[in-house]
Design a protein around this motif. Structure first.
Motif, mmCIF file in Angstrom:
data_model
loop_
_atom_site.group_PDB
_atom_site.id
_atom_site.type_symbol
_atom_site.label_atom_id
_atom_site.label_comp_id
_atom_site.label_asym_id
_atom_site.label_seq_id
_atom_site.Cartn_x
_atom_site.Cartn_y
_atom_site.Cartn_z
ATOM 1 N N VAL B 122 1.087 -1.214 -0.074
ATOM 2 C CA VAL B 122 0.121 0.179 0.189
ATOM 3 C C VAL B 122 0.809 1.441 0.004
ATOM 4 C CG1 VAL B 122 -1.928 1.364 1.842
ATOM 5 C CG2 VAL B 122 -2.048 -1.090 1.030
ATOM 6 N N ARG B 123 1.667 1.504 0.802
ATOM 7 C CA ARG B 123 3.329 2.469 0.898
ATOM 8 C C ARG B 123 3.626 2.495 -0.638
ATOM 9 N NH1 ARG B 123 4.329 4.956 4.445
ATOM 10 N NH2 ARG B 123 4.068 5.054 6.832
ATOM 11 N N GLU B 124 4.053 1.611 -0.859
ATOM 12 C CA GLU B 124 4.809 1.628 -2.269
ATOM 13 C C GLU B 124 3.784 1.650 -3.358
ATOM 14 O OE1 GLU B 124 7.123 -2.815 -3.222
ATOM 15 O OE2 GLU B 124 7.493 -1.359 -5.129
ATOM 16 N N TYR B 125 2.958 1.420 -3.369
ATOM 17 C CA TYR B 125 2.610 1.647 -4.762
ATOM 18 C C TYR B 125 1.626 3.491 -5.048
ATOM 19 C CZ TYR B 125 4.114 -2.174 -6.538
ATOM 20 O OH TYR B 125 4.683 -2.998 -7.212
ATOM 21 N N LEU B 126 0.756 3.699 -3.462
ATOM 22 C CA LEU B 126 -0.420 4.239 -3.138
ATOM 23 C C LEU B 126 0.759 5.093 -2.341
ATOM 24 C CD1 LEU B 126 -3.067 5.284 -3.935
ATOM 25 C CD2 LEU B 126 -3.810 4.510 -2.059
ATOM 26 N N ILE B 127 0.528 5.887 -1.434
ATOM 27 C CA ILE B 127 1.019 6.839 0.050
ATOM 28 C C ILE B 127 1.771 7.391 -0.413
ATOM 29 C CG2 ILE B 127 1.105 6.318 2.640
ATOM 30 C CD1 ILE B 127 -1.982 5.766 1.997
ATOM 31 N N ASP B 128 3.080 6.529 -0.380
ATOM 32 C CA ASP B 128 4.129 7.083 -0.706
ATOM 33 C C ASP B 128 4.462 7.762 -1.694
ATOM 34 O OD1 ASP B 128 5.083 6.148 2.316
ATOM 35 O OD2 ASP B 128 6.278 4.537 1.096
ATOM 36 N N ARG B 129 3.721 8.178 -2.448
ATOM 37 C CA ARG B 129 4.290 8.845 -3.560
ATOM 38 C C ARG B 129 3.143 9.910 -3.906
ATOM 39 N NH1 ARG B 129 6.457 5.328 -7.372
ATOM 40 N NH2 ARG B 129 6.618 3.324 -7.375
ATOM 41 N N LEU B 130 2.241 9.732 -2.918
ATOM 42 C CA LEU B 130 1.088 11.269 -2.318
ATOM 43 C C LEU B 130 1.818 12.003 -1.578
ATOM 44 C CD1 LEU B 130 -0.091 9.128 -3.990
ATOM 45 C CD2 LEU B 130 -1.817 9.704 -2.530
ATOM 46 N N SER B 131 2.148 13.559 -2.103
ATOM 47 C CA SER B 131 2.602 14.628 -1.042
ATOM 48 C C SER B 131 1.333 14.495 -0.424
ATOM 49 C CB SER B 131 2.346 15.768 -1.752
ATOM 50 O OG SER B 131 0.782 16.494 -2.097
ATOM 51 N N ARG B 132 1.949 14.934 0.837
ATOM 52 C CA ARG B 132 0.584 15.306 1.720
ATOM 53 C C ARG B 132 -0.985 15.822 1.498
ATOM 54 N NH1 ARG B 132 1.215 11.481 5.955
ATOM 55 N NH2 ARG B 132 0.479 11.988 7.428
ATOM 56 N N GLU B 133 -0.344 17.148 0.737
ATOM 57 C CA GLU B 133 -1.070 17.730 0.433
ATOM 58 C C GLU B 133 -3.250 17.026 -0.755
ATOM 59 O OE1 GLU B 133 -3.442 19.865 0.052
ATOM 60 O OE2 GLU B 133 -5.035 20.530 -1.767
ATOM 61 N N GLU B 134 -2.169 16.139 -2.101
ATOM 62 C CA GLU B 134 -2.455 14.566 -2.214
ATOM 63 C C GLU B 134 -3.336 14.096 -1.541
ATOM 64 O OE1 GLU B 134 -0.207 14.447 -6.339
ATOM 65 O OE2 GLU B 134 -0.033 13.962 -5.090
ATOM 66 N N LEU B 135 -2.972 13.867 -0.492
ATOM 67 C CA LEU B 135 -3.492 12.345 0.239
ATOM 68 C C LEU B 135 -4.776 13.385 1.247
ATOM 69 C CD1 LEU B 135 -2.096 10.318 1.565
ATOM 70 C CD2 LEU B 135 -1.149 10.923 3.343
ATOM 71 N N ARG B 136 -4.496 14.405 1.641
ATOM 72 C CA ARG B 136 -5.497 15.591 2.234
ATOM 73 C C ARG B 136 -6.361 15.240 1.105
ATOM 74 N NH1 ARG B 136 -7.153 19.445 2.228
ATOM 75 N NH2 ARG B 136 -7.368 19.670 0.385
ATOM 76 N N ALA B 137 -6.369 15.418 -0.126
ATOM 77 C CA ALA B 137 -7.245 15.890 -0.725
ATOM 78 C C ALA B 137 -7.880 14.542 -1.292
ATOM 79 C CB ALA B 137 -6.599 16.736 -1.837
ATOM 80 N N MET B 138 -7.404 13.692 -0.865
ATOM 81 C CA MET B 138 -7.725 12.158 -2.086
ATOM 82 C C MET B 138 -8.687 11.771 -0.282
ATOM 83 S SD MET B 138 -6.493 8.945 -2.724
ATOM 84 C CE MET B 138 -5.488 7.862 -1.274
#
Lengths: 152, 152
Positions: B122-138
């Motif tokens: 989950v980290r490798e393909y999603l979470i770690d690739r997102l900026s904090r801002e992208e994470l928040r928006a998603m």
DNA sequence: CGATGGTTGTTCAGATTTGAACGGCAACTC
DNA sequence: GAGTTGCCGTTCAAATCTGAACAACCATCG
């Protein structure tokens, strides 16, 4: 021996929201398509891809990659669509191994009839609820993940 | 007679990216869980939900809503998990119709063993690739959609 | 209490997906 | 051009999902 890296609260919330929502939305879409057109979501996606392809036709393998289905699942679904007269199979001129799935006029017609109702659902539950900024961020995020998964 | 509202280029790109990526990620997770633990993703999610529940137990219906599965699919999967000794069924004390799915010690142990590898994906393909801002928006976007779908 | 209506989980048949195995063809090498 | 390797799509059995039907139970009301 890397230490396990758990997800913090924010990360876990993001992941769970993504996972749950994608399943809920999938279910809603499936319901709408089945009620409206007797199509499953995979079948609808096959029609969409074919409609957008040059000559309204695609190799089975390309189609499978496009809709993210296994080869055997695609064989099955194209078989159903062929029975329904929405798609035809042609042997590929360039490559005797290959099979081209071709959208029939009836397939194109059905798609045009069904697409508005489908997109209305996509709007109602996803697109119209997002700010322009959220839309942009989500697209960016999804594309990064897609690229990583496609290359692996 | 509302006019069909098509998606503009930006909206359509967002939707297609979401759809494709969720399927690709699902496939990758399924592969990893099966190879590592012989579990399907739905089975893993059931264990996760039970582990997080008070008393490590949940009513079948609550569990089905949590993991977004149909009642019959849950009955089937809990049956598999029961055969594997990872979950037990108990009749609900409060309600004789009800069934409680309870995580066994073996189930909890397996989950602890498997979770790090799963979360790494989950980290490798999603979470770690997102900026904090992208994470928040998603997260914000997904929650809006989830709320809409849950209430309908 | 007795009737009615709603809930709970299971069952069942049918549809779909999965992954491995397969036959047929293409591409490349020598 | 024969041999080898790999790709293409299908087939098959097994696993899983779906949705309707069902039996058992709860809750409410008269």
């Amino acid at each position: 021996m890397t230490q396990p890296r758990w997800l913090d609260q924010t990360e876990m919330a993001a992941w769970r929201a993504f996972l749950t929502t994608s399943h809920l939305l999938e279910r809603r879409i499936e319901e709408q398509l089945k009620a409206t057109a007797g199509l499953t979501h995979p079948q609808y996606e096959i029609l969409v891809r074919l409609a957008a392809a040059p000559g309204r036709r695609l190799r089975m393998t390309e189609l499978a990659e496009g809709v993210v289905a296994s080869k055997s699942a695609l064989t099955y679904q194209v078989g159903r669509l062929e029975e329904a007269g929405l798609v035809e199979r042609t042997t590929c001129p360039d490559d005797d191994r290959g099979v081209l799935a071709v959208l029939t006029p009836a397939g194109a017609e059905l798609l045009e009839k069904v697409a508005p109702g489908h997109l209305e659902i996509v709007r109602e539950y996803l697109i119209d609820r997002l700010s322009r900024e959220e839309l942009r961020a989500m697209t960016s995020a999804m594309r990064k993940t897609e690229a990583a998964l496609r290359s692996g």
